[in-house]
Design an enzyme around this catalytic site. Structure first.
Site, PDB file in Angstrom:
ATOM      1  N   CYS A   3     -17.871  49.863  14.969  1.00  0.00           N
ATOM      2  CA  CYS A   3     -18.244  50.911  14.020  1.00  0.00           C
ATOM      3  C   CYS A   3     -19.704  50.717  13.580  1.00  0.00           C
ATOM      4  CB  CYS A   3     -17.257  50.971  12.860  1.00  0.00           C
ATOM      5  SG  CYS A   3     -17.372  52.509  11.900  1.00  0.00           S
ATOM      6  N   HIS A  59     -11.969  51.092  15.219  1.00  0.00           N
ATOM      7  CA  HIS A  59     -11.589  49.774  14.703  1.00  0.00           C
ATOM      8  C   HIS A  59     -10.424  49.202  15.513  1.00  0.00           C
ATOM      9  CE1 HIS A  59     -14.173  49.554  11.150  1.00  0.00           C
ATOM     10  NE2 HIS A  59     -14.107  50.866  11.200  1.00  0.00           N
ATOM     11  N   GLU A  71      -9.230  46.335  15.357  1.00  0.00           N
ATOM     12  CA  GLU A  71      -8.523  45.305  14.586  1.00  0.00           C
ATOM     13  C   GLU A  71      -7.387  45.848  13.734  1.00  0.00           C
ATOM     14  OE1 GLU A  71     -11.935  46.637  11.891  1.00  0.00           O
ATOM     15  OE2 GLU A  71     -11.559  46.470  14.035  1.00  0.00           O
TER      16      GLU A  71
END
Length: 184
Positions: free
Chosen positions: A73, A161, A163
Protein backbone atom coordinates in the site's frame (compact mmCIF):
# COMPACT_ATOMS: atom_id res chain seq x y z
CA UNK A 1 16.64 -18.75 8.84
CA UNK A 2 15.77 -15.91 6.49
CA UNK A 3 15.48 -12.55 8.21
CA UNK A 4 13.08 -9.87 6.96
CA UNK A 5 12.45 -6.52 8.61
CA UNK A 6 9.11 -4.76 8.43
CA UNK A 7 9.52 -0.98 8.35
CA UNK A 8 6.78 0.64 10.43
CA UNK A 9 5.22 3.50 8.49
CA UNK A 10 2.55 3.91 11.17
CA UNK A 11 -0.10 1.80 9.46
CA UNK A 12 -2.90 0.08 11.30
CA UNK A 13 -1.98 -3.39 9.96
CA UNK A 14 1.83 -3.27 10.30
CA UNK A 15 1.93 -5.73 13.20
CA UNK A 16 -0.04 -8.19 11.04
CA UNK A 17 2.65 -8.03 8.34
CA UNK A 18 5.24 -9.16 10.87
CA UNK A 19 2.92 -11.92 12.09
CA UNK A 20 2.19 -13.13 8.54
CA UNK A 21 5.92 -13.40 7.84
CA UNK A 22 6.50 -15.33 11.05
CA UNK A 23 3.63 -17.66 10.09
CA UNK A 24 5.51 -18.62 6.90
CA UNK A 25 8.74 -19.31 8.82
CA UNK A 26 10.56 -15.99 8.67
CA UNK A 27 12.61 -14.35 11.41
CA UNK A 28 10.69 -11.06 11.18
CA UNK A 29 11.37 -7.90 13.14
CA UNK A 30 9.41 -4.67 13.21
CA UNK A 31 11.61 -1.56 12.99
CA UNK A 32 10.83 2.16 13.11
CA UNK A 33 11.11 4.00 9.81
CA UNK A 34 13.78 6.29 11.29
CA UNK A 35 16.20 3.38 11.85
CA UNK A 36 19.56 4.17 10.20
CA UNK A 37 20.03 1.99 7.09
CA UNK A 38 23.45 0.86 8.35
CA UNK A 39 21.70 -0.82 11.31
CA UNK A 40 19.50 -2.99 9.08
CA UNK A 41 20.77 -6.56 8.84
CA UNK A 42 18.21 -8.46 6.79
CA UNK A 43 17.67 -10.65 3.75
CA UNK A 44 14.65 -8.56 2.74
CA UNK A 45 12.61 -5.50 3.68
CA UNK A 46 8.87 -4.87 3.78
CA UNK A 47 7.84 -1.22 3.59
CA UNK A 48 4.54 -1.23 5.46
CA UNK A 49 1.39 0.69 4.77
CA UNK A 50 0.64 3.89 6.58
CA UNK A 51 -1.46 7.04 6.64
CA UNK A 52 0.54 9.43 4.45
CA UNK A 53 3.74 10.28 2.59
CA UNK A 54 4.68 12.91 5.19
CA UNK A 55 5.73 10.29 7.76
CA UNK A 56 7.96 7.93 5.75
CA UNK A 57 11.15 8.49 7.74
CA UNK A 58 14.19 7.05 5.97
CA UNK A 59 12.33 4.83 3.52
CA UNK A 60 14.04 6.51 0.55
CA UNK A 61 17.41 5.40 1.94
CA UNK A 62 16.19 1.82 2.42
CA UNK A 63 15.44 1.62 -1.31
CA UNK A 64 19.19 1.91 -1.91
CA UNK A 65 19.98 -1.23 0.12
CA UNK A 66 20.97 -4.35 -1.80
CA UNK A 67 18.16 -6.63 -0.61
CA UNK A 68 14.71 -7.45 -2.04
CA UNK A 69 12.00 -4.99 -1.02
CA UNK A 70 8.23 -5.44 -0.89
CA UNK A 71 6.09 -2.31 -0.59
CA UNK A 72 2.57 -2.75 0.76
CA UNK A 73 0.00 0.00 0.00
CA UNK A 74 1.82 3.19 1.13
CA UNK A 75 5.05 1.17 0.87
CA UNK A 76 4.43 0.63 -2.86
CA UNK A 77 3.56 4.31 -3.27
CA UNK A 78 6.79 5.34 -1.51
CA UNK A 79 8.75 3.08 -3.84
CA UNK A 80 7.06 4.51 -6.93
CA UNK A 81 7.34 8.16 -5.91
CA UNK A 82 10.92 7.98 -4.62
CA UNK A 83 12.20 6.08 -7.67
CA UNK A 84 10.79 8.48 -10.25
CA UNK A 85 7.14 7.50 -10.70
CA UNK A 86 4.14 9.38 -9.39
CA UNK A 87 1.27 8.90 -6.96
CA UNK A 88 -2.15 10.54 -7.11
CA UNK A 89 -5.38 10.47 -5.16
CA UNK A 90 -7.62 7.55 -6.06
CA UNK A 91 -11.21 7.84 -7.18
CA UNK A 92 -12.31 5.33 -4.55
CA UNK A 93 -10.83 6.14 -1.15
CA UNK A 94 -12.12 3.60 1.34
CA UNK A 95 -11.18 0.04 2.15
CA UNK A 96 -13.02 -2.57 0.12
CA UNK A 97 -12.87 -6.08 -1.29
CA UNK A 98 -11.51 -5.87 -4.83
CA UNK A 99 -11.11 -8.46 -7.58
CA UNK A 100 -7.58 -8.09 -8.93
CA UNK A 101 -6.51 -9.37 -12.34
CA UNK A 102 -2.95 -10.63 -12.51
CA UNK A 103 -1.40 -9.13 -15.65
CA UNK A 104 1.89 -11.08 -15.55
CA UNK A 105 1.68 -14.77 -14.68
CA UNK A 106 5.50 -15.04 -14.68
CA UNK A 107 5.96 -12.40 -11.97
CA UNK A 108 7.73 -13.95 -8.96
CA UNK A 109 5.60 -12.04 -6.44
CA UNK A 110 2.02 -12.18 -7.77
CA UNK A 111 2.16 -14.47 -10.82
CA UNK A 112 1.07 -17.52 -8.81
CA UNK A 113 -2.20 -15.75 -7.94
CA UNK A 114 -3.32 -15.69 -11.60
CA UNK A 115 -5.71 -15.26 -13.20
CA UNK A 116 -7.54 -13.30 -10.46
CA UNK A 117 -7.53 -12.94 -6.71
CA UNK A 118 -9.75 -11.19 -4.17
CA UNK A 119 -7.99 -8.64 -1.96
CA UNK A 120 -8.64 -6.04 0.73
CA UNK A 121 -7.32 -2.66 -0.33
CA UNK A 122 -7.50 1.06 0.23
CA UNK A 123 -7.39 3.30 -2.82
CA UNK A 124 -7.14 6.74 -1.22
CA UNK A 125 -3.85 7.10 -3.09
CA UNK A 126 -2.61 5.13 -6.09
CA UNK A 127 0.48 4.81 -8.26
CA UNK A 128 -0.19 6.87 -11.38
CA UNK A 129 3.06 6.41 -13.34
CA UNK A 130 5.65 3.72 -12.83
CA UNK A 131 9.33 4.39 -12.19
CA UNK A 132 11.79 3.36 -14.88
CA UNK A 133 12.44 -0.40 -14.86
CA UNK A 134 9.07 -1.28 -13.29
CA UNK A 135 6.12 -3.07 -14.90
CA UNK A 136 2.51 -3.28 -13.82
CA UNK A 137 1.74 -6.85 -12.75
CA UNK A 138 -1.87 -6.52 -11.55
CA UNK A 139 -4.86 -4.24 -12.10
CA UNK A 140 -8.55 -3.96 -11.20
CA UNK A 141 -11.69 -2.09 -12.15
CA UNK A 142 -10.98 0.21 -9.20
CA UNK A 143 -7.26 0.84 -9.75
CA UNK A 144 -5.12 0.59 -12.89
CA UNK A 145 -2.01 -0.33 -10.90
CA UNK A 146 -2.64 -2.91 -8.17
CA UNK A 147 0.88 -4.38 -8.23
CA UNK A 148 4.29 -3.51 -9.66
CA UNK A 149 7.63 -5.25 -10.08
CA UNK A 150 11.20 -4.53 -11.03
CA UNK A 151 12.58 -8.06 -11.08
CA UNK A 152 16.09 -6.96 -12.02
CA UNK A 153 16.38 -4.80 -8.88
CA UNK A 154 14.18 -7.06 -6.67
CA UNK A 155 11.66 -4.30 -5.97
CA UNK A 156 7.97 -5.27 -5.69
CA UNK A 157 4.77 -3.60 -4.56
CA UNK A 158 1.10 -4.35 -3.98
CA UNK A 159 -1.68 -1.81 -3.45
CA UNK A 160 -3.57 -4.29 -1.31
CA UNK A 161 -2.97 -5.70 2.17
CA UNK A 162 -1.84 -9.35 1.97
CA UNK A 163 -1.58 -9.51 5.77
CA UNK A 164 -5.32 -9.26 6.49
CA UNK A 165 -7.82 -12.13 6.53
CA UNK A 166 -10.01 -10.47 3.86
CA UNK A 167 -7.25 -11.02 1.27
CA UNK A 168 -7.79 -14.53 -0.04
CA UNK A 169 -4.21 -15.42 -1.04
CA UNK A 170 -2.25 -13.10 1.18
CA UNK A 171 -0.07 -15.83 2.61
CA UNK A 172 1.04 -16.74 -0.93
CA UNK A 173 2.32 -13.17 -1.42
CA UNK A 174 4.51 -13.50 1.69
CA UNK A 175 5.65 -17.00 0.67
CA UNK A 176 6.58 -15.70 -2.77
CA UNK A 177 8.49 -12.77 -1.25
CA UNK A 178 10.30 -15.20 1.04
CA UNK A 179 11.30 -17.26 -2.02
CA UNK A 180 12.61 -14.08 -3.69
CA UNK A 181 14.67 -13.27 -0.57
CA UNK A 182 16.08 -16.80 -0.47
CA UNK A 183 16.97 -17.04 -4.16
CA UNK A 184 20.65 -16.61 -5.02
Amino acid sequence: MTRIVVVDNHGQFTHLERRALRDVGVDAELIDNDTPPAEIDADGIVLSGGPDMDRIGRCREYLELDVPILGICLGMQIMAAELGGSVTGGEYGGYADVDVEIDDETDPLVGSLAPTTRVWASHADEVETLPEGFVRTASSDVCATEAISNVEDDRYGVQWHPEVAHTEEGEAVFENFLAICESP
